[in-house]
Enzyme design. Sequence first.
Site, short mmCIF file in Angstrom:
data_model
loop_
_atom_site.label_atom_id
_atom_site.label_comp_id
_atom_site.label_asym_id
_atom_site.label_seq_id
_atom_site.Cartn_x
_atom_site.Cartn_y
_atom_site.Cartn_z
N HIS A 24 -2.04 -1.64 -2.75
CA HIS A 24 -3.17 -1.94 -3.63
C HIS A 24 -4.57 -1.91 -2.79
CE1 HIS A 24 -5.61 -4.27 -6.92
NE2 HIS A 24 -5.98 -4.61 -5.59
N GLU A 25 -4.57 -2.78 -1.56
CA GLU A 25 -5.61 -3.04 -0.60
C GLU A 25 -5.91 -1.80 0.01
OE1 GLU A 25 -7.31 -5.49 -1.07
OE2 GLU A 25 -5.88 -6.71 -2.23
N HIS A 28 -8.44 0.04 -1.91
CA HIS A 28 -10.11 -0.47 -1.68
C HIS A 28 -10.43 0.11 -0.12
CE1 HIS A 28 -9.95 -3.05 -5.16
NE2 HIS A 28 -8.83 -3.61 -4.73
#
Length: 433
Positions: A24-25, A28
């Site tokens: 997920h990170e 980003h």
Amino acid sequence: MTMLLTVLGIVLFAVGLLFSIAWHELGHLSTAKLFGIRVPQYMVGFGPTIWSRQKGETEYGLKAIPAGGYIRMIGMFPPGADGRIEARSTSPWRGMIEDARTAAYEEMKPGDESRLFYTRKPWKRVIVMFAGPFMNLILAVAIFLGISMSFGFATQTTEVAGVQQCVIEQSDKRDTCAKTDPVSPAQNAGLRTGDKIVAFNGERVDDWAVLSNHIRETIGPATITVERDGTEQVLHATLIKNLVAKKDADGEVVPEKFVAAGYLGFAAKTEILPLGFVDSVDRMGDMMENGVESIIALPAKIPDLWGAAFGSGERKDDSPVGVVGAARISGEVMNLDAPTQNIVATFMMLLAGFNLSLFLFNMLPLLPLDGGHIAGALWESVRRNVARLFRRPDPGPFDVAKLMPVAYVVAGIFICFTLLVLVADIVNPVKIS
């Protein structure tokens, strides 16, 4: 051995959880760097740092509590109206706003003025914030399609698993026939366990849902073509009206709901069968739809959750489950009396469901979730485009920091809900059958 397998299941879930957070990170991080935003930190977990390494301008690390993660981007919020970024008010609400604003600039270095998050165009900020949840969606879809098309799901077939001896309304909980119960149409027609129904009233069928609908729509004489011992035989049955389980628009049984329909009287055999790509995508869509409905229904489930955690209430099968509950279920999966491939498929589906939940939850348009920042960027784009259309002065960046008091309230609600689920997961956990 049971304890060992339980621990193994919990450890594997923890590893899957950490990977999902890191994945997920990474979404980003990669998009932020793509658009030239400086990212001082990339962390998996919260709390004390147990390992970190500096690579370039970013510190990569692992923290002690595997319950989330974050990347730190400089300039998440624009400066205040006077161009200053430090706290300058004794008001607690104003203090929240300026504390958040100060944190967004605390690692700013000379030359970073052109690398601030808020200075990027709204569409770029939307991509950066959406990339994290989108990575979870990619992982969920990849796992789901992989399991669906290779291993498959339990699917009812047109093969007969058993024949009902008599006619009993499905709302009746009896398992045995009474002397007054009429003989079932299937029994009268000579249907046997192991028969494969290949046609109904002369129409070829190879799908249980289609066959079930034909049966429900028929009351009276019907022909049933079965494959038995390698040859096809035609049986003659007289279907009757009976109270049977109600089905929704998707063909799924509605619990505790019944309708009057045609009745033959046999049980369909269930097999694990792989699905084709189109059917797999369709089923994935149903899974997402159910996920959205579950999130919408969360507030309504709080009373039952409270009763399960602090009272004598029953923990329902569709009750919300947290990280601890999911890890516990993972431990139970490892102890299932089933073939290894079934256990692996069940575990992977659990991980897919967790990633889908991360995607849907993070897309809620509320701060501090990713969806809240996306909503802020979209609102800024609308304001600026409207101003340009009517030839008004540019209103400038939307100050998301002003919503921080709301973000603290939302975060407080999420924390309370998480603690409630945690207590329920410990004292009254959801168990798999």
